[in-house]
Write a protein that holds these residues in place. Structure first.
Motif: not given
Length: 374
Positions: A332-336
């Motif tokens: 989530e940190l990467l894609f969001k």
């Protein structure tokens, strides 16, 4: 022809980078809290770094080690100054695995012994000797297997003493902070015990500083926190800020001989220019102190999250262990939130950003992390 498919990759194409940020081919901006496996030490495309490489490329990019290369000596002097080890000797290579390979070989040349002590969850590289002392059977091919390596439990002083008594030990190789192993910090007492036993039995203390060195921990080598000097320090990753270079520094009691070690590309003009630019920037911008300051702040703030199982590390080498129920957070940190981080199995987020990371960037990460936990 297809690429040999050995990397599980994210479907992201980076086209531009500056400082602690990168941009993909869609124009999206990301915060880089991983630095491409701890490689980006002074920030992406730092202007002094770009200038140093460009100027060197316009003079000479490469010639072999059969001629004098004055920039190698300049690098050795600057490295000795910043590391606080001016009496050591420098041998230049191209990667961390190659650095560890040469360190293990040199140790055996020095004392004529074969047995090496390594530790559980270690990672030292993928070449023959380096992978043999790496505690991951999945990446050790049959041809790499050897009876000369003894794997011991992390931080077990009794097992360490017993291994020395029962074997002719050539060297002990240890990361001051295990990287792939989950950001496990070697204690002062354990590193001091290794130093003591190596002195007693004429073994070589090899400090693997490939990931935990070059200022990342808040000292030049993470082993320095224990107040001991190793016999050989291995380096790479942050050494060239992305340009392939590695090296070992060797204590003065280990003497060189012609033909003992060798390399084609190691210590070439461009690599040395890149490495000098890194050291000059670290010195001019006080980046080791910055790594300590920003890293301590991050560690302190991360420890306040009750959902976090444990926070480990020093400086800007940080491991955040999460429960299984939060194993989605890194994705989530990467894609969001557009933040790059690393991982260590089974569920540790690794932070290895540029040593120039600002407080603003640290807070940007903490805000996103908090949103995902809550």
């Amino acid at each position: 022809m297809n690429l040999f498919d050995v990397y599980p990759i994210n479907n992201i194409t980076i086209e531009k980078a500056l400082g602690s940020n990168v941009w993909d081919d869609q124009g999206n901006q990301y915060l880089d809290m991983y630095g491409g496996h701890a490689v980006i030490s002074i920030g992406h495309t730092h202007p002094h770094y770009v200038r140093r490489l460009t100027e060197q490329l316009n003079k000479v990019g490469f010639y072999s080690n059969s001629v004098k290369i004055p920039i190698q000596q300049q690098l050795a002097e600057k490295l000795g100054q910043l590391s606080g080890k001016p009496d050591y000797q420098l041998f230049l290579v191209n990667s961390g695995a190659e650095a560890n390979e040469n360190a293990l070989k040199l140790a055996s040349f020095y004392n004529g012994k074969k047995k090496v002590i390594a530790f559980k969850n270690s990672f030292h590289g993928r070449t023959s000797l380096a992978v043999a002392v790496t505690d991951n059977p999945k990446i050790v091919a049959p041809v790499n297997q050897t009876d000369n390596v003894i794997f011991l439990p992390w931080e077990d002083e009794a097992a360490l003493e017993a291994a020395f008594k029962a074997n002719e030990i050539s060297s002990v190789i240890i990361e001051g902070i295990q990287g792939v192993g989950g950001i496990k910090v070697a204690s002062t007492s354990f590193l001091q015990k290794i130093r003591s036993l190596c002195d007693q039995y004429n073994a070589v203390f090899i400090a693997d500083s490939v990931q935990c060195g070059y200022g990342r921990s808040g000292k030049f080598y993470s082993h320095d926190h224990a107040g001991v000097n190793a016999d050989i320090y291995t380096m790479a990753k942050g050494m060239g800020n992305g340009f392939p270079i590695g090296g070992i520094i060797i204590a003065p009691h280990i003497k060189p001989a012609y033909g003992m070690l060798g390399t084609t590309f190691g210590g070439n003009h461009l690599a040395c220019a890149a490495a000098l630019a890194v050291l000059e920037t670290m010195e001019n911008e006080n980046l080791i102190a910055n790594a300590e300051k920003v890293g301590n702040y991050l560690i302190s703030e991360l420890k306040k999250f009750p959902q976090v199982t444990e926070v480990r590390g020093k400086g800007l080498m940080i491991g955040i262990e999460l429960p299984e129920s939060l194993n989605h957070v890194r994705k989530e940190l990467l894609f969001k939130h557009k933040i790059f981080t690393g991982e260590a199995k089974p569920n540790v987020i690794r932070l290895l950003p540029s040593l120039a990371l600002t407080m603003e960037h640290a807070n940007e990460f903490l805000t996103a992390f908090s949103k995902e936990l809550n």
